[in-house]
Write a protein that holds these residues in place. Structure first.
Motif, PDB file in Angstrom:
ATOM      1  N   ARG A  24       0.831  -1.209   0.000  1.00  0.00           N
ATOM      2  CA  ARG A  24       0.000   0.000   0.000  1.00  0.00           C
ATOM      3  C   ARG A  24       0.862   1.254   0.000  1.00  0.00           C
ATOM      4  O   ARG A  24       0.598   2.217  -0.746  1.00  0.00           O
ATOM      5  N   SER A  25       1.917   1.283   0.811  1.00  0.00           N
ATOM      6  CA  SER A  25       2.761   2.472   0.905  1.00  0.00           C
ATOM      7  C   SER A  25       3.521   2.747  -0.388  1.00  0.00           C
ATOM      8  O   SER A  25       3.977   3.866  -0.624  1.00  0.00           O
ATOM      9  N   ARG A  26       3.645   1.731  -1.242  1.00  0.00           N
ATOM     10  CA  ARG A  26       4.357   1.890  -2.513  1.00  0.00           C
ATOM     11  C   ARG A  26       3.421   1.991  -3.707  1.00  0.00           C
ATOM     12  O   ARG A  26       3.863   2.034  -4.850  1.00  0.00           O
ATOM     13  N   GLY A  27       2.124   2.027  -3.438  1.00  0.00           N
ATOM     14  CA  GLY A  27       1.150   2.200  -4.507  1.00  0.00           C
ATOM     15  C   GLY A  27       0.999   1.006  -5.415  1.00  0.00           C
ATOM     16  O   GLY A  27       0.618   1.166  -6.587  1.00  0.00           O
ATOM     17  N   ILE A  28       1.271  -0.192  -4.910  1.00  0.00           N
ATOM     18  CA  ILE A  28       1.177  -1.397  -5.730  1.00  0.00           C
ATOM     19  C   ILE A  28      -0.195  -2.054  -5.509  1.00  0.00           C
ATOM     20  O   ILE A  28      -0.549  -2.394  -4.371  1.00  0.00           O
ATOM     21  N   PRO A  29      -0.988  -2.270  -6.551  1.00  0.00           N
ATOM     22  CA  PRO A  29      -2.304  -2.914  -6.386  1.00  0.00           C
ATOM     23  C   PRO A  29      -2.158  -4.356  -5.898  1.00  0.00           C
ATOM     24  O   PRO A  29      -1.274  -5.091  -6.340  1.00  0.00           O
ATOM     25  N   PHE A  30      -3.048  -4.774  -5.021  1.00  0.00           N
ATOM     26  CA  PHE A  30      -2.983  -6.128  -4.475  1.00  0.00           C
ATOM     27  C   PHE A  30      -4.334  -6.522  -3.907  1.00  0.00           C
ATOM     28  O   PHE A  30      -5.202  -5.675  -3.668  1.00  0.00           O
ATOM     29  N   GLU A  31      -4.484  -7.822  -3.684  1.00  0.00           N
ATOM     30  CA  GLU A  31      -5.601  -8.379  -2.926  1.00  0.00           C
ATOM     31  C   GLU A  31      -5.038  -9.347  -1.897  1.00  0.00           C
ATOM     32  O   GLU A  31      -4.035 -10.025  -2.152  1.00  0.00           O
ATOM     33  N   ILE A  32      -5.689  -9.401  -0.736  1.00  0.00           N
ATOM     34  CA  ILE A  32      -5.339 -10.383   0.293  1.00  0.00           C
ATOM     35  C   ILE A  32      -6.476 -11.388   0.372  1.00  0.00           C
ATOM     36  O   ILE A  32      -7.642 -11.011   0.561  1.00  0.00           O
ATOM     37  N   LEU A  33      -6.147 -12.665   0.213  1.00  0.00           N
ATOM     38  CA  LEU A  33      -7.142 -13.739   0.344  1.00  0.00           C
ATOM     39  C   LEU A  33      -6.987 -14.375   1.714  1.00  0.00           C
ATOM     40  O   LEU A  33      -5.886 -14.747   2.114  1.00  0.00           O
ATOM     41  N   GLU A  34      -8.086 -14.518   2.431  1.00  0.00           N
ATOM     42  CA  GLU A  34      -8.057 -15.086   3.785  1.00  0.00           C
ATOM     43  C   GLU A  34      -9.189 -16.104   3.926  1.00  0.00           C
ATOM     44  O   GLU A  34     -10.345 -15.795   3.623  1.00  0.00           O
ATOM     45  N   ARG A  35      -8.836 -17.297   4.372  1.00  0.00           N
ATOM     46  CA  ARG A  35      -9.845 -18.358   4.426  1.00  0.00           C
ATOM     47  C   ARG A  35     -10.849 -18.183   5.556  1.00  0.00           C
ATOM     48  O   ARG A  35     -11.954 -18.725   5.490  1.00  0.00           O
ATOM     49  N   SER A  36     -10.494 -17.459   6.624  1.00  0.00           N
ATOM     50  CA  SER A  36     -11.415 -17.272   7.744  1.00  0.00           C
ATOM     51  C   SER A  36     -12.242 -16.005   7.533  1.00  0.00           C
ATOM     52  O   SER A  36     -12.293 -15.451   6.427  1.00  0.00           O
ATOM     53  N   THR A  37     -12.870 -15.529   8.585  1.00  0.00           N
ATOM     54  CA  THR A  37     -13.742 -14.358   8.472  1.00  0.00           C
ATOM     55  C   THR A  37     -13.163 -13.117   9.121  1.00  0.00           C
ATOM     56  O   THR A  37     -13.813 -12.066   9.130  1.00  0.00           O
ATOM     57  N   GLU A  38     -11.931 -13.215   9.658  1.00  0.00           N
ATOM     58  CA  GLU A  38     -11.303 -12.080  10.331  1.00  0.00           C
ATOM     59  C   GLU A  38      -9.801 -12.136  10.127  1.00  0.00           C
ATOM     60  O   GLU A  38      -9.245 -13.198   9.818  1.00  0.00           O
ATOM     61  N   VAL A  39      -9.147 -11.002  10.327  1.00  0.00           N
ATOM     62  CA  VAL A  39      -7.690 -11.004  10.268  1.00  0.00           C
ATOM     63  C   VAL A  39      -7.151 -11.687  11.530  1.00  0.00           C
ATOM     64  O   VAL A  39      -7.808 -11.738  12.567  1.00  0.00           O
ATOM     65  N   GLY A  40      -5.935 -12.219  11.418  1.00  0.00           N
ATOM     66  CA  GLY A  40      -5.287 -12.823  12.582  1.00  0.00           C
ATOM     67  C   GLY A  40      -6.028 -14.013  13.147  1.00  0.00           C
ATOM     68  O   GLY A  40      -6.073 -14.193  14.371  1.00  0.00           O
ATOM     69  N   SER A  41      -6.583 -14.851  12.283  1.00  0.00           N
ATOM     70  CA  SER A  41      -7.428 -15.943  12.784  1.00  0.00           C
ATOM     71  C   SER A  41      -6.667 -16.915  13.680  1.00  0.00           C
ATOM     72  O   SER A  41      -7.214 -17.424  14.663  1.00  0.00           O
ATOM     73  N   SER A  42      -5.408 -17.189  13.358  1.00  0.00           N
ATOM     74  CA  SER A  42      -4.633 -18.106  14.206  1.00  0.00           C
ATOM     75  C   SER A  42      -4.490 -17.555  15.612  1.00  0.00           C
ATOM     76  O   SER A  42      -4.634 -18.282  16.601  1.00  0.00           O
ATOM     77  N   TRP A  43      -4.201 -16.262  15.706  1.00  0.00           N
ATOM     78  CA  TRP A  43      -4.063 -15.652  17.033  1.00  0.00           C
ATOM     79  C   TRP A  43      -5.392 -15.666  17.785  1.00  0.00           C
ATOM     80  O   TRP A  43      -5.418 -15.860  19.006  1.00  0.00           O
ATOM     81  N   ARG A  44      -6.481 -15.486  17.093  1.00  0.00           N
ATOM     82  CA  ARG A  44      -7.780 -15.510  17.760  1.00  0.00           C
ATOM     83  C   ARG A  44      -8.092 -16.899  18.323  1.00  0.00           C
ATOM     84  O   ARG A  44      -8.822 -17.012  19.324  1.00  0.00           O
ATOM     85  N   ASN A  45      -7.563 -17.926  17.697  1.00  0.00           N
ATOM     86  CA  ASN A  45      -7.912 -19.286  18.091  1.00  0.00           C
ATOM     87  C   ASN A  45      -6.893 -19.942  19.005  1.00  0.00           C
ATOM     88  O   ASN A  45      -7.092 -21.072  19.447  1.00  0.00           O
TER      89      ASN A  45
END
Length: 377
Positions: A24-45
């Motif tokens: 984002r800070s370099r202006g590069i387009p991207f998408e993040i794919l995440e299998r769960s419903t929230e960020v940091g799912s491992s930490w939540r569990n």
């Protein structure tokens, strides 16, 4: 089918979010794919008692220090709050519920399939982490045990096991801390030490072990660092053989460097072992109803078993032809740098280095983003 995206990041944990912020800070387009419903799912569990074993001062992600007043070793809940704030501040909006089922190289880029969509990208950053798939071993007779046998990924706290005899299989950091948590909740824990293991206090004579690793051990030849660390541990902990812990042949620093295995970072379990509050037993051989048999010929009754037996990355299960980029344990051989023979492919967050995983994730994320930015110039 979706249109081609310049960069796809798989995973919205610390690694994936770090890469996203750097892109984002370099202006590069991207998408993040995440299998769960929230960020940091491992930490939540993770289990509730978990804290970072590394200092918050050296465990921040790119562009965002920890909030003032955060303790030296943040808790699981504080880590989750930090990741939520990080995603919000950098306007990271992963595509949730997108579990990558297959990934392959095609036409100089990559094609990824989830249950509902197909994604095409020029560059792919795999940030799914080393705890994607629980490693669940089996033993003769385990189906007849009668009590619960659960992997540590399903363990939350010791409250359901108050007054119960619980065997924790595996003396890594999770296993040792779960045994401690069980004792704190009134359970009667035993820790199955399956093989030789180095034990290192989280703080060495009041100084966090991470500081020693950052400013001393990481800059010395491994054998020299081994000699210094073992000398210090002998004087701090003494001989742990009578308590069921034997040392590996490789020194603690060499083991991290050569085998990617970190020591047991003790946060209080060892003292309870020495007091006889937590028993140490050998590796499991088999099960019978209500009993566990060990390789030394002993048998003990238990009400439940927690398997702190680690995880697999699972990369080879969805990424075609990935074996050449992985070691014998399924971990990537390349970190934060282009994979030879696969232009545009990067792995990040698959190490447990001396300096701390989060510390190195931040460095790797900047390196990946800078490389991708360079390709656009």
């Amino acid at each position: 089918m979706r249109e081609e995206t310049e960069v796809i990041v798989v995973g919205a944990g610390p690694s994936g979010l770090s890469v996203g912020a750097c892109l984002r800070s370099r202006g590069i387009p991207f998408e993040i794919l995440e299998r769960s419903t929230e960020v940091g799912s491992s930490w939540r569990n993770h289990y509730e008692r978990l804290h970072l074993h590394t200092m918050q001062r050296f465990s921040s992600l790119p562009g965002m220090p920890w909030p003032a007043g955060t303790p030296t070793y943040p808790s699981r809940a504080q880590m989750v709050a930090y990741l939520d704030a990080y995603a919000r501040d950098f306007e990271l909006t992963p595509l949730f519920g997108e579990d990558v089922r297959s990934a392959r190289r095609e036409d100089g880029g990559f094609v990824l399939r989830t249950e509902a969509n197909e994604y095409r990208t020029r560059a792919l950053v795999v940030a799914t982490g080393y705890n994607r798939v629980p490693n669940v071993p089996t033993w003769p007779g385990d189906a007849s045990f009668g009590g619960p046998i659960l992997h540590s990924s399903r363990y939350k706290n010791g409250d359901p096991w108050r007054g119960k005899r619980v065997l924790v299989v595996g003396a890594g950091n999770s296993g040792a801390e779960i045994a401690l948590d069980l004792w704190e909740h009134g359970a009667k824990p035993a820790l199955s030490v399956r093989g030789p293991v180095h034990v290192v206090p989280r703080d060495l004579t009041g100084v966090p072990s991470q500081l020693t690793s950052l400013f001393l051990f990481s800059r010395l030849p491994p054998k020299v660092a081994d000699a210094i660390s073992l000398f210090a541990l002998d004087r701090m902990l003494g001989d742990l053989t009578p308590y069921g812990f034997t040392r590996p042949k490789l020194g603690p620093i060499s083991q991290v460097v050569l085998e990617k295995r970190i020591p047991l970072i003790d946060v209080g379990t060892l003292e309870l072992v020495k007091q006889g509050q937590i028993d140490v037993v050998k590796d499991v051989r088999s099960f019978d109803p209500g009993e566990v048999h060990f390789v030394d010929g002993t048998t003990r009754p238990f009400d439940a078993v927690v398997l702190a037996t680690g995880y697999r990355t699972g990369i080879s299960e969805y990424f075609e032809d990935a074996e050449g980029w992985l070691d014998e344990r399924g971990y990537p051989r390349y970190f934060g740098e282009p994979v030879p023979g696969a232009p545009g492919l990067f792995f990040i967050g698959f190490r447990n280095p001396l300096t701390g995983a989060l510390h190195d994730i931040a460095i790797e994320a900047e390196r990946v983003a800078e490389h991708l930015a360079g390709e656009r110039r």
